[in-house]
Design a protein around this motif. Structure first.
Motif, PDB file in Angstrom:
ATOM      1  N   SER A   1       0.724  -0.999   0.323  1.00  0.00           N
ATOM      2  CA  SER A   1       0.405   0.245  -0.251  1.00  0.00           C
ATOM      3  C   SER A   1       0.729   1.149   0.120  1.00  0.00           C
ATOM      4  O   SER A   1       0.053   2.577  -0.462  1.00  0.00           O
ATOM      5  CB  SER A   1      -1.191  -0.122   1.304  1.00  0.00           C
ATOM      6  OG  SER A   1      -0.177  -0.343   2.435  1.00  0.00           O
ATOM      7  N   ASN A   2       1.555   1.233   0.966  1.00  0.00           N
ATOM      8  CA  ASN A   2       2.555   2.590   0.566  1.00  0.00           C
ATOM      9  C   ASN A   2       3.478   2.416  -0.402  1.00  0.00           C
ATOM     10  O   ASN A   2       3.855   3.774  -0.973  1.00  0.00           O
ATOM     11  CB  ASN A   2       4.170   2.085   1.360  1.00  0.00           C
ATOM     12  CG  ASN A   2       3.522   1.852   2.479  1.00  0.00           C
ATOM     13  OD1 ASN A   2       2.573   2.787   3.264  1.00  0.00           O
ATOM     14  ND2 ASN A   2       4.489   1.631   3.847  1.00  0.00           N
ATOM     15  N   PHE A   3       3.499   1.784  -1.677  1.00  0.00           N
ATOM     16  CA  PHE A   3       4.047   1.594  -3.011  1.00  0.00           C
ATOM     17  C   PHE A   3       2.725   2.084  -3.992  1.00  0.00           C
ATOM     18  O   PHE A   3       3.581   1.831  -5.487  1.00  0.00           O
ATOM     19  CB  PHE A   3       5.054   0.839  -3.195  1.00  0.00           C
ATOM     20  CG  PHE A   3       5.788  -0.039  -2.080  1.00  0.00           C
ATOM     21  CD1 PHE A   3       7.076   1.059  -2.167  1.00  0.00           C
ATOM     22  CD2 PHE A   3       6.105  -1.076  -1.458  1.00  0.00           C
ATOM     23  CE1 PHE A   3       8.097   0.937  -1.356  1.00  0.00           C
ATOM     24  CE2 PHE A   3       6.703  -0.814  -0.832  1.00  0.00           C
ATOM     25  CZ  PHE A   3       7.930  -0.408  -0.479  1.00  0.00           C
ATOM     26  N   SER A   4       1.389   2.385  -3.746  1.00  0.00           N
ATOM     27  CA  SER A   4       0.180   2.450  -4.448  1.00  0.00           C
ATOM     28  C   SER A   4       0.966   3.433  -6.012  1.00  0.00           C
ATOM     29  O   SER A   4       0.231   3.315  -6.644  1.00  0.00           O
ATOM     30  CB  SER A   4      -0.616   2.566  -4.053  1.00  0.00           C
ATOM     31  OG  SER A   4      -1.928   3.055  -4.567  1.00  0.00           O
ATOM     32  N   PRO A   5       1.256   4.294  -4.900  1.00  0.00           N
ATOM     33  CA  PRO A   5       1.576   5.240  -6.531  1.00  0.00           C
ATOM     34  C   PRO A   5       2.438   4.997  -7.595  1.00  0.00           C
ATOM     35  O   PRO A   5       2.595   5.593  -8.569  1.00  0.00           O
ATOM     36  CB  PRO A   5       1.747   6.898  -5.762  1.00  0.00           C
ATOM     37  CG  PRO A   5       1.505   6.948  -4.262  1.00  0.00           C
ATOM     38  CD  PRO A   5       1.620   5.611  -4.030  1.00  0.00           C
ATOM     39  N   PHE A   6       3.713   5.153  -7.144  1.00  0.00           N
ATOM     40  CA  PHE A   6       4.570   4.245  -7.484  1.00  0.00           C
ATOM     41  C   PHE A   6       4.153   2.626  -8.374  1.00  0.00           C
ATOM     42  O   PHE A   6       4.259   2.869  -9.690  1.00  0.00           O
ATOM     43  CB  PHE A   6       5.403   3.124  -6.581  1.00  0.00           C
ATOM     44  CG  PHE A   6       6.948   2.582  -7.697  1.00  0.00           C
ATOM     45  CD1 PHE A   6       7.672   3.678  -8.272  1.00  0.00           C
ATOM     46  CD2 PHE A   6       7.500   1.611  -7.289  1.00  0.00           C
ATOM     47  CE1 PHE A   6       8.890   3.181  -9.151  1.00  0.00           C
ATOM     48  CE2 PHE A   6       8.176   1.081  -8.341  1.00  0.00           C
ATOM     49  CZ  PHE A   6       8.946   1.898  -8.745  1.00  0.00           C
ATOM     50  N   LEU A   7       3.348   2.012  -8.126  1.00  0.00           N
ATOM     51  CA  LEU A   7       2.581   0.860  -9.432  1.00  0.00           C
ATOM     52  C   LEU A   7       1.580   1.182  -9.668  1.00  0.00           C
ATOM     53  O   LEU A   7       2.226   1.194 -11.123  1.00  0.00           O
ATOM     54  CB  LEU A   7       1.751   0.082  -8.314  1.00  0.00           C
ATOM     55  CG  LEU A   7       3.082  -0.936  -7.123  1.00  0.00           C
ATOM     56  CD1 LEU A   7       1.727  -1.950  -6.370  1.00  0.00           C
ATOM     57  CD2 LEU A   7       3.633  -1.965  -7.436  1.00  0.00           C
ATOM     58  N   ILE A   8       0.954   2.618  -9.354  1.00  0.00           N
ATOM     59  CA  ILE A   8       0.253   2.936 -10.357  1.00  0.00           C
ATOM     60  C   ILE A   8       0.778   3.771 -11.882  1.00  0.00           C
ATOM     61  O   ILE A   8       0.630   3.642 -12.781  1.00  0.00           O
ATOM     62  CB  ILE A   8      -0.775   4.020  -9.732  1.00  0.00           C
ATOM     63  CG1 ILE A   8      -1.918   3.462  -9.250  1.00  0.00           C
ATOM     64  CG2 ILE A   8      -1.766   5.138 -10.937  1.00  0.00           C
ATOM     65  CD1 ILE A   8      -2.936   4.267  -8.543  1.00  0.00           C
ATOM     66  N   THR A   9       1.740   4.425 -11.229  1.00  0.00           N
ATOM     67  CA  THR A   9       2.901   5.310 -12.367  1.00  0.00           C
ATOM     68  C   THR A   9       3.740   3.907 -12.951  1.00  0.00           C
ATOM     69  O   THR A   9       3.895   4.128 -14.408  1.00  0.00           O
ATOM     70  CB  THR A   9       3.860   5.658 -11.702  1.00  0.00           C
ATOM     71  OG1 THR A   9       3.543   6.613 -10.603  1.00  0.00           O
ATOM     72  CG2 THR A   9       5.041   6.804 -12.448  1.00  0.00           C
ATOM     73  N   ILE A  10       3.490   2.625 -12.845  1.00  0.00           N
ATOM     74  CA  ILE A  10       4.160   1.884 -13.356  1.00  0.00           C
ATOM     75  C   ILE A  10       3.691   1.383 -13.818  1.00  0.00           C
ATOM     76  O   ILE A  10       3.788   1.054 -15.701  1.00  0.00           O
ATOM     77  CB  ILE A  10       5.195   0.593 -12.590  1.00  0.00           C
ATOM     78  CG1 ILE A  10       6.642   1.123 -11.772  1.00  0.00           C
ATOM     79  CG2 ILE A  10       5.220  -0.786 -13.704  1.00  0.00           C
ATOM     80  CD1 ILE A  10       7.731   0.664 -11.256  1.00  0.00           C
ATOM     81  N   LEU A  11       2.386   1.412 -14.026  1.00  0.00           N
ATOM     82  CA  LEU A  11       1.181   0.760 -15.016  1.00  0.00           C
ATOM     83  C   LEU A  11       1.003   1.068 -15.613  1.00  0.00           C
ATOM     84  O   LEU A  11       0.698   1.173 -17.219  1.00  0.00           O
ATOM     85  CB  LEU A  11      -0.162   0.002 -13.622  1.00  0.00           C
ATOM     86  CG  LEU A  11      -1.378  -0.275 -14.129  1.00  0.00           C
ATOM     87  CD1 LEU A  11      -0.620  -1.982 -15.437  1.00  0.00           C
ATOM     88  CD2 LEU A  11      -2.716  -0.222 -13.552  1.00  0.00           C
ATOM     89  N   ILE A  12       0.792   2.404 -15.516  1.00  0.00           N
ATOM     90  CA  ILE A  12       0.147   3.598 -16.913  1.00  0.00           C
ATOM     91  C   ILE A  12       1.355   3.230 -17.889  1.00  0.00           C
ATOM     92  O   ILE A  12       1.493   4.031 -19.778  1.00  0.00           O
ATOM     93  CB  ILE A  12       0.364   4.846 -16.382  1.00  0.00           C
ATOM     94  CG1 ILE A  12      -0.945   5.171 -15.430  1.00  0.00           C
ATOM     95  CG2 ILE A  12       0.662   5.819 -17.486  1.00  0.00           C
ATOM     96  CD1 ILE A  12      -1.089   6.560 -14.408  1.00  0.00           C
ATOM     97  N   ALA A  13       2.999   3.970 -17.466  1.00  0.00           N
ATOM     98  CA  ALA A  13       4.007   3.499 -18.693  1.00  0.00           C
ATOM     99  C   ALA A  13       4.430   2.333 -19.118  1.00  0.00           C
ATOM    100  O   ALA A  13       4.571   2.352 -20.289  1.00  0.00           O
ATOM    101  CB  ALA A  13       5.290   3.820 -16.986  1.00  0.00           C
ATOM    102  N   LEU A  14       3.839   1.298 -18.050  1.00  0.00           N
ATOM    103  CA  LEU A  14       3.684  -0.060 -19.439  1.00  0.00           C
ATOM    104  C   LEU A  14       2.910   0.052 -20.126  1.00  0.00           C
ATOM    105  O   LEU A  14       2.818  -0.418 -21.909  1.00  0.00           O
ATOM    106  CB  LEU A  14       3.724  -1.458 -18.288  1.00  0.00           C
ATOM    107  CG  LEU A  14       4.306  -1.847 -17.768  1.00  0.00           C
ATOM    108  CD1 LEU A  14       4.369  -2.617 -16.408  1.00  0.00           C
ATOM    109  CD2 LEU A  14       5.827  -2.270 -18.413  1.00  0.00           C
TER     110      LEU A  14
END
Length: 156
Positions: free
Chosen positions: A8-21
């Motif tokens: 949950s702490n990495f949520s913004p980072f995961l969303i950014t990676i998803l958009i980048a992919l």
């Protein structure tokens, strides 16, 4: 779901990676395909518009395999073969027959193959002439008649 996990702490980072992919694997390839696609030649538009305006709606037009889709779109007429022939009966045989018709020599067009596919018109574009090394127009006395620049009507 991510809120309930240790990520949950990495949520913004995961969303950014998803958009980048998504950008890398869908948008960029789509833009590359659009850039590499050649525009439709004005010759096709002119000839296929003539076909749409001057032939019966049920007319069948012979084109090479690469022009069949363009014919369907602009002329709204049926072709013998195009590049989407998965559901067509005997696609391999159709390709061979078209090669025979175009490459058999313009004075010796195979009448039986023209009848087999109920071909009403033959479209002989410059690219088809180059591909099949055709130098002269089709000539079958009383059977083929030129009706437009690159369009020949089958009368037999």
């Amino acid at each position: 779901y991510i809120v309930k996990t240790k990520f949950s702490n990495f949520s913004p980072f995961l969303i950014t990676i998803l958009i980048a992919l998504i950008v890398v694997f869908s948008i960029i390839p789509s833009v590359n395909v659009i850039k590499s696609t050649e525009p439709v030649d004005k010759e096709y538009i002119r000839d296929f518009t003539w076909i749409r305006e001057n032939t019966r709606p049920d007319a069948k037009i012979l084109t090479n395999v690469f022009e069949g889709n363009i014919l369907n779109y602009f002329a709204k007429r049926q072709n013998v073969v195009d590049s989407y022939f998965i559901l067509a009966p005997n696609p391999g045989q159709r390709l061979k027959d078209i090669d025979i018709i175009y490459s058999s020599g313009t004075s010796q067009l195979d009448i039986n193959l023209l009848k087999k596919y109920n071909i009403n018109y033959i479209y002989l574009s410059d690219s088809t002439r180059r591909y099949y090394k055709i130098r002269e127009s089709p000539k079958l006395e009383g059977c083929i008649e030129k009706v437009h620049d690159n369009i020949y009507e089958v009368k037999c």
